[in-house]
Design a protein around this motif. Structure first.
Motif, PDB file in Angstrom:
ATOM      1  N   PHE A 155       0.776  -1.234   0.105  1.00  0.00           N
ATOM      2  CA  PHE A 155      -0.020   0.016  -0.050  1.00  0.00           C
ATOM      3  C   PHE A 155       0.946   1.154   0.062  1.00  0.00           C
ATOM      4  O   PHE A 155       0.489   2.228  -0.910  1.00  0.00           O
ATOM      5  CB  PHE A 155      -0.963  -0.218   1.183  1.00  0.00           C
ATOM      6  N   ARG A 156       1.884   1.083   0.830  1.00  0.00           N
ATOM      7  CA  ARG A 156       2.856   2.508   0.908  1.00  0.00           C
ATOM      8  C   ARG A 156       3.552   2.588  -0.306  1.00  0.00           C
ATOM      9  O   ARG A 156       3.788   3.650  -0.850  1.00  0.00           O
ATOM     10  CB  ARG A 156       3.923   2.198   1.896  1.00  0.00           C
ATOM     11  N   PHE A 157       4.129   1.446  -0.819  1.00  0.00           N
ATOM     12  CA  PHE A 157       4.867   1.552  -2.381  1.00  0.00           C
ATOM     13  C   PHE A 157       3.797   2.041  -3.273  1.00  0.00           C
ATOM     14  O   PHE A 157       4.502   2.938  -4.063  1.00  0.00           O
ATOM     15  CB  PHE A 157       5.161   0.261  -2.612  1.00  0.00           C
ATOM     16  N   LEU A 158       2.619   1.592  -3.234  1.00  0.00           N
ATOM     17  CA  LEU A 158       1.641   2.168  -4.264  1.00  0.00           C
ATOM     18  C   LEU A 158       1.280   3.440  -4.404  1.00  0.00           C
ATOM     19  O   LEU A 158       1.198   4.417  -5.249  1.00  0.00           O
ATOM     20  CB  LEU A 158       0.416   1.152  -4.518  1.00  0.00           C
ATOM     21  N   ARG A 159       1.259   4.116  -2.932  1.00  0.00           N
ATOM     22  CA  ARG A 159       1.110   5.332  -2.784  1.00  0.00           C
ATOM     23  C   ARG A 159       2.103   6.443  -3.248  1.00  0.00           C
ATOM     24  O   ARG A 159       2.120   7.187  -3.915  1.00  0.00           O
ATOM     25  CB  ARG A 159       0.744   5.824  -1.432  1.00  0.00           C
ATOM     26  N   GLN A 160       3.307   5.977  -3.001  1.00  0.00           N
ATOM     27  CA  GLN A 160       4.633   6.637  -3.428  1.00  0.00           C
ATOM     28  C   GLN A 160       4.658   6.643  -4.872  1.00  0.00           C
ATOM     29  O   GLN A 160       5.058   7.519  -5.641  1.00  0.00           O
ATOM     30  CB  GLN A 160       5.703   6.239  -2.428  1.00  0.00           C
ATOM     31  N   PHE A 161       4.470   5.260  -5.520  1.00  0.00           N
ATOM     32  CA  PHE A 161       4.499   5.279  -6.849  1.00  0.00           C
ATOM     33  C   PHE A 161       3.480   6.132  -7.675  1.00  0.00           C
ATOM     34  O   PHE A 161       3.853   6.645  -8.698  1.00  0.00           O
ATOM     35  CB  PHE A 161       4.323   3.965  -7.422  1.00  0.00           C
ATOM     36  N   ALA A 162       2.377   6.497  -7.015  1.00  0.00           N
ATOM     37  CA  ALA A 162       1.286   7.193  -7.558  1.00  0.00           C
ATOM     38  C   ALA A 162       1.557   8.645  -7.404  1.00  0.00           C
ATOM     39  O   ALA A 162       1.029   9.659  -7.849  1.00  0.00           O
ATOM     40  CB  ALA A 162       0.113   6.884  -7.012  1.00  0.00           C
ATOM     41  N   GLY A 163       2.826   8.806  -6.667  1.00  0.00           N
ATOM     42  CA  GLY A 163       3.268  10.396  -6.381  1.00  0.00           C
ATOM     43  C   GLY A 163       2.378  11.066  -5.329  1.00  0.00           C
ATOM     44  O   GLY A 163       2.283  12.424  -5.382  1.00  0.00           O
ATOM     45  N   LEU A 164       1.880  10.400  -4.322  1.00  0.00           N
ATOM     46  CA  LEU A 164       1.201  11.174  -3.485  1.00  0.00           C
ATOM     47  C   LEU A 164       1.647  10.936  -2.151  1.00  0.00           C
ATOM     48  O   LEU A 164       2.326   9.969  -1.776  1.00  0.00           O
ATOM     49  CB  LEU A 164      -0.299  10.522  -3.375  1.00  0.00           C
ATOM     50  N   ARG A 165       1.603  12.124  -1.383  1.00  0.00           N
ATOM     51  CA  ARG A 165       2.076  12.016  -0.017  1.00  0.00           C
ATOM     52  C   ARG A 165       0.713  11.426   0.926  1.00  0.00           C
ATOM     53  O   ARG A 165      -0.430  11.378   0.430  1.00  0.00           O
ATOM     54  CB  ARG A 165       2.358  13.530   0.445  1.00  0.00           C
ATOM     55  N   ALA A 166       1.155  11.077   2.096  1.00  0.00           N
ATOM     56  CA  ALA A 166       0.019  10.384   2.901  1.00  0.00           C
ATOM     57  C   ALA A 166      -1.127  11.356   3.110  1.00  0.00           C
ATOM     58  O   ALA A 166      -2.246  10.924   2.819  1.00  0.00           O
ATOM     59  CB  ALA A 166       0.632  10.023   4.389  1.00  0.00           C
TER      60      ALA A 166
END
Length: 156
Positions: free
Chosen positions: A70-81
């Motif tokens: 989940f964290r990897f995909l968020r970062q891959f999508a270019g989004l901050r938490a």
């Protein structure tokens, strides 16, 4: 290309690169510049990005839901938490729990998958329905190593 450490000419060689996401390990042979003199090596940014695209596609294709993915995909999508939290209408602390200790809710995972597919637009992406079907099958697994392919030395 010259070695940044000793100045000798480098050679392009395939090296095995690993990305550990929780209990999952993604492995690929990547072209790298290796110095025959000092053995220093480095991988071009575009190659690392291609490896990360393959990892994201594998996560989507296999339905690998979990905190680390989940964290990897968020970062891959270019989004901050905090940006993802706002998109999902949850508190930033909820996103933090999903990324650090608790498996994310399926709806949050699927929403994030949609954002990743958006980033991958124009590339071959797996069916979201197929991803959703695989999530249930994966949740019982504890550890897994996946070979995600090879990256060519030329820029795409």
């Amino acid at each position: 290309m010259k070695c940044t450490t000793c100045g000798h000419l480098t050679e392009v060689r395939a090296i095995s690169e690993k990305l550990q996401l929780g209990e999952l390990r993604f492995v690929a042979d990547l072209p790298a510049h290796v110095c025959p003199s000092c053995n220093e090596s480095f991988i071009d940014d575009f190659v690392v990005e291609a490896f990360e695209r393959l990892v994201a596609l594998t996560i989507l294709d296999e339905g690998l839901i979990g905190s680390a993915t989940f964290r990897f995909l968020r970062q891959f999508a270019g989004l901050r938490a905090n940006e993802l939290a706002a998109l999902l209408s949850v508190d930033k602390a909820t996103v933090s729990r999903w990324e650090n200790s608790r498996t994310p809710e399926a709806t949050a995972f699927y929403s994030l998958c949609a954002l990743v597919i958006e980033r991958l637009s124009g590339e071959q992406v797996p069916s979201l329905r197929r991803t959703m079907e695989k999530v249930g099958a994966y949740q019982g697994e504890r550890s897994r190593t996946l070979r995600v392919g090879e990256i060519s030395a030329s820029a795409a």
